[in-house]
Design a protein around this motif. Structure first.
Motif, mmCIF file in Angstrom:
data_model
loop_
_atom_site.group_PDB
_atom_site.id
_atom_site.type_symbol
_atom_site.label_atom_id
_atom_site.label_comp_id
_atom_site.label_asym_id
_atom_site.label_seq_id
_atom_site.Cartn_x
_atom_site.Cartn_y
_atom_site.Cartn_z
ATOM 1 N N LEU A 192 0.815 -1.216 0.000
ATOM 2 C CA LEU A 192 0.000 0.000 0.000
ATOM 3 C C LEU A 192 0.847 1.263 0.000
ATOM 4 C CD1 LEU A 192 -2.801 -0.972 2.548
ATOM 5 C CD2 LEU A 192 -2.994 -0.841 0.063
ATOM 6 N N GLY A 193 2.162 1.127 0.170
ATOM 7 C CA GLY A 193 3.024 2.296 0.198
ATOM 8 C C GLY A 193 3.381 2.705 1.610
ATOM 9 N N PRO A 194 4.141 3.815 1.765
ATOM 10 C CA PRO A 194 4.598 4.260 3.087
ATOM 11 C C PRO A 194 3.429 4.560 4.028
ATOM 12 C CG PRO A 194 5.720 5.441 1.319
ATOM 13 C CD PRO A 194 4.587 4.707 0.682
ATOM 14 N N GLY A 195 3.664 4.296 5.312
ATOM 15 C CA GLY A 195 2.629 4.568 6.313
ATOM 16 C C GLY A 195 2.543 3.459 7.336
ATOM 17 N N GLY A 196 1.683 3.641 8.320
ATOM 18 C CA GLY A 196 1.521 2.666 9.375
ATOM 19 C C GLY A 196 0.758 1.440 8.915
ATOM 20 N N ARG A 250 -11.493 3.245 6.966
ATOM 21 C CA ARG A 250 -11.038 4.344 7.816
ATOM 22 C C ARG A 250 -9.517 4.391 7.867
ATOM 23 N NH1 ARG A 250 -13.402 4.724 13.819
ATOM 24 N NH2 ARG A 250 -15.269 5.137 12.547
ATOM 25 N N ALA A 251 -8.864 3.220 7.963
ATOM 26 C CA ALA A 251 -7.401 3.170 7.976
ATOM 27 C C ALA A 251 -6.827 3.492 6.603
ATOM 28 C CB ALA A 251 -6.933 1.788 8.435
ATOM 29 N N LEU A 252 -7.541 3.106 5.544
ATOM 30 C CA LEU A 252 -7.058 3.375 4.189
ATOM 31 C C LEU A 252 -7.033 4.869 3.883
ATOM 32 C CD1 LEU A 252 -8.850 0.505 2.229
ATOM 33 C CD2 LEU A 252 -6.380 0.739 2.608
ATOM 34 N N ARG A 253 -7.903 5.645 4.535
ATOM 35 C CA ARG A 253 -7.932 7.093 4.292
ATOM 36 C C ARG A 253 -6.619 7.753 4.711
ATOM 37 N NH1 ARG A 253 -13.466 6.925 6.475
ATOM 38 N NH2 ARG A 253 -14.920 6.934 4.714
ATOM 39 N N ALA A 254 -5.897 7.126 5.656
ATOM 40 C CA ALA A 254 -4.605 7.684 6.060
ATOM 41 C C ALA A 254 -3.573 7.548 4.950
ATOM 42 C CB ALA A 254 -4.108 6.976 7.330
ATOM 43 N N ARG A 255 -3.770 6.569 4.058
ATOM 44 C CA ARG A 255 -2.870 6.360 2.920
ATOM 45 C C ARG A 255 -3.402 7.038 1.658
ATOM 46 N NH1 ARG A 255 0.634 1.737 3.263
ATOM 47 N NH2 ARG A 255 0.936 1.227 5.459
ATOM 48 N N PHE A 256 -4.712 6.951 1.483
ATOM 49 C CA PHE A 256 -5.365 7.487 0.282
ATOM 50 C C PHE A 256 -6.500 8.395 0.756
ATOM 51 C CE2 PHE A 256 -3.975 3.114 -0.292
ATOM 52 C CZ PHE A 256 -3.022 3.248 -1.298
ATOM 53 N N GLY A 257 -6.412 9.657 0.403
ATOM 54 C CA GLY A 257 -7.292 10.674 0.962
ATOM 55 C C GLY A 257 -8.758 10.305 1.012
ATOM 56 N N ASP A 258 -9.297 9.766 -0.076
ATOM 57 C CA ASP A 258 -10.715 9.428 -0.120
ATOM 58 C C ASP A 258 -10.977 7.977 0.257
ATOM 59 O OD1 ASP A 258 -9.531 8.235 -2.249
ATOM 60 O OD2 ASP A 258 -10.890 9.034 -3.780
ATOM 61 N N GLY A 259 -9.916 7.255 0.623
ATOM 62 C CA GLY A 259 -10.074 5.846 0.985
ATOM 63 C C GLY A 259 -10.171 4.918 -0.200
ATOM 64 N N GLN A 260 -10.124 5.475 -1.416
ATOM 65 C CA GLN A 260 -10.206 4.668 -2.628
ATOM 66 C C GLN A 260 -8.794 4.220 -3.025
ATOM 67 O OE1 GLN A 260 -13.042 3.704 -4.118
ATOM 68 N NE2 GLN A 260 -14.181 4.776 -2.498
ATOM 69 N N VAL A 261 -8.564 2.916 -3.035
ATOM 70 C CA VAL A 261 -7.246 2.386 -3.375
ATOM 71 C C VAL A 261 -7.143 2.277 -4.891
ATOM 72 C CG1 VAL A 261 -5.636 0.460 -3.060
ATOM 73 C CG2 VAL A 261 -7.236 1.083 -1.228
ATOM 74 N N PRO A 262 -6.077 2.835 -5.503
ATOM 75 C CA PRO A 262 -5.925 2.763 -6.969
ATOM 76 C C PRO A 262 -5.965 1.316 -7.462
ATOM 77 C CG PRO A 262 -4.330 4.291 -6.040
ATOM 78 C CD PRO A 262 -4.999 3.620 -4.878
#
Length: 529
Positions: free
Chosen positions: A19-23, A45-57
């Motif tokens: 998912l890339g850098p982050g917790g 909710r956790a994905l929003r910390a990586r992707f602003g809208d929570g939508q994973v590419p």
């Protein structure tokens, strides 16, 4: 693809990295209702910390679905849902990888680095069993379990004190606690000389009771260690006796003994010396204050005392319906009587005097005690579940004994090579629950049990000695549910043998994990109850 051992932690690490850098975002599912549709989950909710809208590419989702790597379980699909990312594994492939290498999953996921050395000190073992309080008994059982877990992890462990009271030694054997007995007395001349020097300089040697050498001030050392060390602020001085010096001499000898025996003929490790050891004092809450005194006195009298001394404090123990003054031997007799009574109700007759059942009742009594004392963190109160685990251990033994007897009678063929088994026939949710929640994560659990936060600041240390007991209870519950619902040894028809052998191989793995977990508690497997 590499065919090494699969790991839950390796899979989670790879999923989070994808998912890339982050917790950390992903977690492993454990509940049966969730495992019907997914094995790992990343909440929106956790994905929003990586992707602003929570939508994973889409490219990231595709990369996760194709994820591979050492220890990474094969992925079947990764699907975006309204609540997050749901991932399911290739279950038949996971069954095949795990059940084709059962022994690898009944061992720690990683062995400790060479040279790790721990001295475990349990002061409750210096007296006789009649004076052993229940909180002290818990400290003894925690220390024994921790020693087994550390050794299984490749750590060199030295246990102190050597048990000198013959009645205590007999009681420990009864409890299946593995603790050393003395070979010879340890000399404490050097410590005595150093103590006298400190006493003389302190000028505190007046008005002492017989047998006391004097008093040593500890306040300056407490202040020097600072507030972060968490020593009791009321520590001021320590009355020095010959017995106290003997205790210190034995601790000193334990450290020196390991120093002399570690890596013979090899170059010294960078941390070789007393400072390279971790000394863990496993004490009851009532003994904590006195042990802090001993800790500081050792530092005061011995320039070579280990700098890393940690205190593992075990909380109080309350047994419902009995007086708080109950001693450890009385507690054992209470549990033994309860085990015998339950057996008499089950079998319709008293088996307590039957020699064939003597050993079984002893093991069941010890299992009840150990699970009650160890099934929660050392600071908390436990539960009774040991007999349930041992009962399911016996059910597994009976199952395999039934297969062997039927095979000898010609009803079933001999067990085929594991490589020839078709694990796609394992599609019951209880089968995946046993593999995914019990067999697959067991190596990681063993490693966590042996983990000690020795570099953390402060005097106290925590240990996850409750993990094995909780794990075995949950394993037994999952197995019991599956065993009650699924008929393992089916009718002797050739077209049913494939599924039967796949199920038996799964339960072989469950049995190995169960036996290894019991060994961490010093408990032997039972064949019948």
């Amino acid at each position: 693809m590499a065919m090494g051992r699969l790991g839950v932690e390796e899979t989670l690490e790879a999923l989070n990295a994808a998912l890339g850098p982050g917790g950390p975002v992903w977690f492993k599912e454990t509940r049966a209702r969730h495992l019907r549709v997914r094995d790992f989950f990343a909440p929106r909710r956790a994905l929003r910390a990586r992707f602003g809208d929570g939508q994973v590419p889409e490219r990231v989702v595709h990369a996760i679905a194709c994820l591979q790597g050492p220890g990474v379980a094969p992925v079947l699909r990764c699907v975006p849902t309204p609540t997050g990312l749901a991932l399911q594994l290739q279950r038949s492939a996971v069954f095949e990888r795990v059940l084709g290498a059962v022994a690898a999953y009944a061992a720690p996921s990683a062995i400790a680095a060479p040279g790790r050395r721990v001295v475990l000190h349990c002061p409750a073992l210096r007296g006789g069993p009649g004076a052993l309080r229940l909180s002290q008994l818990r400290a003894v059982l925690v220390a024994d379990h921790l020693a087994r877990a550390l050794r299984a992890h490749g750590v060199s462990v030295r246990q102190v004190p050597a048990v000198r009271d013959p009645h205590m030694s007999t009681f420990l054997q009864q409890l299946r606690v593995d603790w050393p007995v003395p070979s010879e007395r340890t000399a404490n001349e050097a410590l005595r000389s150093r103590a006298h020097a400190k006493l003389t300089s302190a000028g505190d040697s007046g008005a002492l009771f017989p047998g006391a050498l004097g008093s040593v001030r500890l306040k300056e050392l407490v202040d020097e260690c600072g507030h972060t060390a968490s020593y009791d602020p009321n520590l001021d001085s320590c009355l020095v006796t010959e017995d106290l010096l003997s205790v210190l001499a034995e601790l000193q000898e334990a450290v020196q003994h390991q120093l002399e025996e570690s890596s013979p003929g090899m170059a010294a490790a960078p941390d070789t010396g007393a400072e390279g050891y971790l000394v863990v004092h496993v004490v009851s809450c009532e003994e904590e204050f006195q042990q802090q005194k001993l800790d500081l006195l050792w530092r005061k009298l011995d320039d070579q005392a280990p700098l890393r001394q940690k205190h593992l404090v075990c909380g109080p123990v309350k047994v419902a319906g009995v007086p708080g003054t109950l001693t450890a031997p009385e507690y054992y007799e209470l549990r033994h009587a309860q085990v015998c009574k339950a057996s008499a109700l089950k079998h319709g007759r008293d088996l307590a005097q039957d020699p064939a059942w003597t050993e079984i009742f002893m093991v069941l009594s010890v299992a009840a005690i150990k699970f009650e004392m160890l099934s929660t963190a050392p600071q908390s109160q436990g539960t009774k579940s040991g007999t349930f685990v041992m009962y399911n251990c016996a059910r597994l033994a009976t199952l395999f004994e039934g297969y062997e007897c039927s095979m000898e009678q010609g009803l079933y063929p001999t067990f085929p090579p594991v490589s020839s088994l078709d694990f796609s026939q394992l599609h019951d949710e209880g089968e995946w629950l046993l593999l995914f929640n019990s067999v697959l994560p067991f190596p990681d659990l063993l490693s966590h049990t042996a983990a000690l936060a020795c570099t953390a600041p402060g005097l106290h240390i925590t240990a996850r000695t409750e993990m094995v007991c909780k794990f075995l209870v949950q394993l037994s519950m999952d197995f019991s549910s599956y065993y009650n619902r699924v008929h393992i040894l089916g009718e002797p028809r050739p077209h049913l043998f494939g599924q039967m052998f796949a199920r038996l191989q799964l339960l072989r793995a469950v049995r190995e994990v169960l036996h290894t977990g019991l060994a961490m508690l010093g408990l032997p497997p039972l064949s019948h109850i």
